[in-house]
Design an enzyme around this catalytic site. Structure first.
Site, PDB file in Angstrom:
ATOM      1  N   CYS A  86     -43.823  16.670 -50.253  1.00 55.80           N
ATOM      2  CA  CYS A  86     -44.659  18.497 -48.897  1.00 55.80           C
ATOM      3  C   CYS A  86     -46.068  17.241 -48.586  1.00 55.80           C
ATOM      4  CB  CYS A  86     -44.971  18.603 -50.533  1.00 55.80           C
ATOM      5  SG  CYS A  86     -46.023  20.235 -49.820  1.00 55.80           S
ATOM      6  N   HIS A 106     -43.832  28.185 -52.019  1.00 59.23           N
ATOM      7  CA  HIS A 106     -45.815  27.497 -51.792  1.00 59.23           C
ATOM      8  C   HIS A 106     -45.779  29.873 -51.012  1.00 59.23           C
ATOM      9  CE1 HIS A 106     -46.342  24.114 -50.508  1.00 59.23           C
ATOM     10  NE2 HIS A 106     -44.753  23.893 -50.140  1.00 59.23           N
ATOM     11  N   HIS A 149     -38.335  24.908 -53.154  1.00 64.61           N
ATOM     12  CA  HIS A 149     -39.267  24.210 -52.789  1.00 64.61           C
ATOM     13  C   HIS A 149     -40.122  25.167 -51.495  1.00 64.61           C
ATOM     14  CE1 HIS A 149     -42.410  20.683 -51.682  1.00 64.61           C
ATOM     15  NE2 HIS A 149     -42.638  21.270 -50.406  1.00 64.61           N
ATOM     16  N   GLU A 150     -39.755  25.398 -50.493  1.00 64.06           N
ATOM     17  CA  GLU A 150     -40.530  26.466 -49.651  1.00 64.06           C
ATOM     18  C   GLU A 150     -40.816  27.872 -50.436  1.00 64.06           C
ATOM     19  OE1 GLU A 150     -41.617  24.990 -47.654  1.00 64.06           O
ATOM     20  OE2 GLU A 150     -39.836  23.517 -47.239  1.00 64.06           O
TER      21      GLU A 150
END
Ligand code: NI
Length: 174
Positions: free
Chosen positions: A99, A145, A141-142
Site C-alpha cells: 500500500c 481506504h 484494498h481500495e
C-alpha cells in the site's frame, strides 16, 4: 499530490459520498486527473482519495499483469465514485498486498474471490460490475481506504507481515 501515510487521521475516517452535481465541475475533473497521476507516478495499481488527504468516496483501480497474476487484465485506470459492495463470494483467497500509505511493508490478506459492485462512473452513470481475482483484490484494498481501514486491519498473524525487500527476494506463494 502528497500521500497520507499510516498514522494520519484521514486514513481512519469513513469517506463522504460525492454529490452527482459536483461531478460535473472542472474542479472535480482536475482532482480525478491529479489522483490518477499520483497513482501512476507512485507506480501504484490503485489509489483512494483519503490517501491524498481528500475525504470523498473516490477510488481508482488499474490492474496490470505481474509475476503473480500474469493473466491480470491490463486496465485503463477505472474511476469509481461512491462504490458499494452488493454481493461477494463466500470463498476467500489469501495473498500479499502492499500500500502506498504503508511504505516498505507487505501483508498477507484474505479477500473475497469475487464481488459484485455498484458505483458511479466518471460520467455519472450508475454502473454494476462483477469483478474477480486480482481486480477484486485491488477493489477490496481500495474500498478499505473509504471505510477507514488498511490491510493492517486484516492481518491475522504477525507472520503475515514482511519487509517489501524481503518479500521481493522470497516471493512467498501465499
Ligand atoms: Ni492502499
Amino acid at each position: 499530490m502528497k500521500i497520507a501515510l499510516i498514522g494520519e487521521p484521514i486514513l481512519r475516517i469513513p469517506a463522504v459520498s460525492v454529490n452527482v452535481e459536483d461531478m460535473l465541475t472542472d474542479n472535480f475533473c482536475s482532482f480525478i486527473h491529479a489522483l490518477k497521476s499520483t497513482m501512476l507516478e507512485s507506480n501504484g495499481i490503485g489509489i483512494a482519495a483519503p490517501q491524498v488527504f481528500d475525504p470523498r468516496a473516490i477510488m481508482i483501480i488499474a490492474s496490470r499483469p505481474n509475476e503473480r497474476y500474469p493473466d491480470a487484465p491490463n486496465m485503463e485506470p477505472l474511476v469509481l465514485i461512491n462504490p458499494k459492495v452488493i454481493a461477494s463470494s463466500e470463498e476467500k483467497c489469501a495473498d500479499w498486498e502492499g500500500c502506498l500509505s504503508v511504505p516498505n511493508l507487505r501483508g498477507k490478506v484474505k479477500r473475497h474471490q469475487w464481488i459484485e459492485i455498484e458505483y458511479l462512473a466518471e460520467n455519472g452513470d450508475i454502473t454494476k460490475r462483477l469483478i474477480e481475482g486480482f481486480v477484486a483484490r485491488i477493489f477490496q484494498h481500495e474500498y478499505d481506504h473509504l471505510i477507514g481501514k488498511t490491510w493492517l486491519d486484516h492481518i491475522e498473524s504477525t507472520d503475515d507481515i514482511m519487509a517489501d525487500s524481503v518479500w521481493r527476494q522470497m516471493k512467498p506463494l501465499n
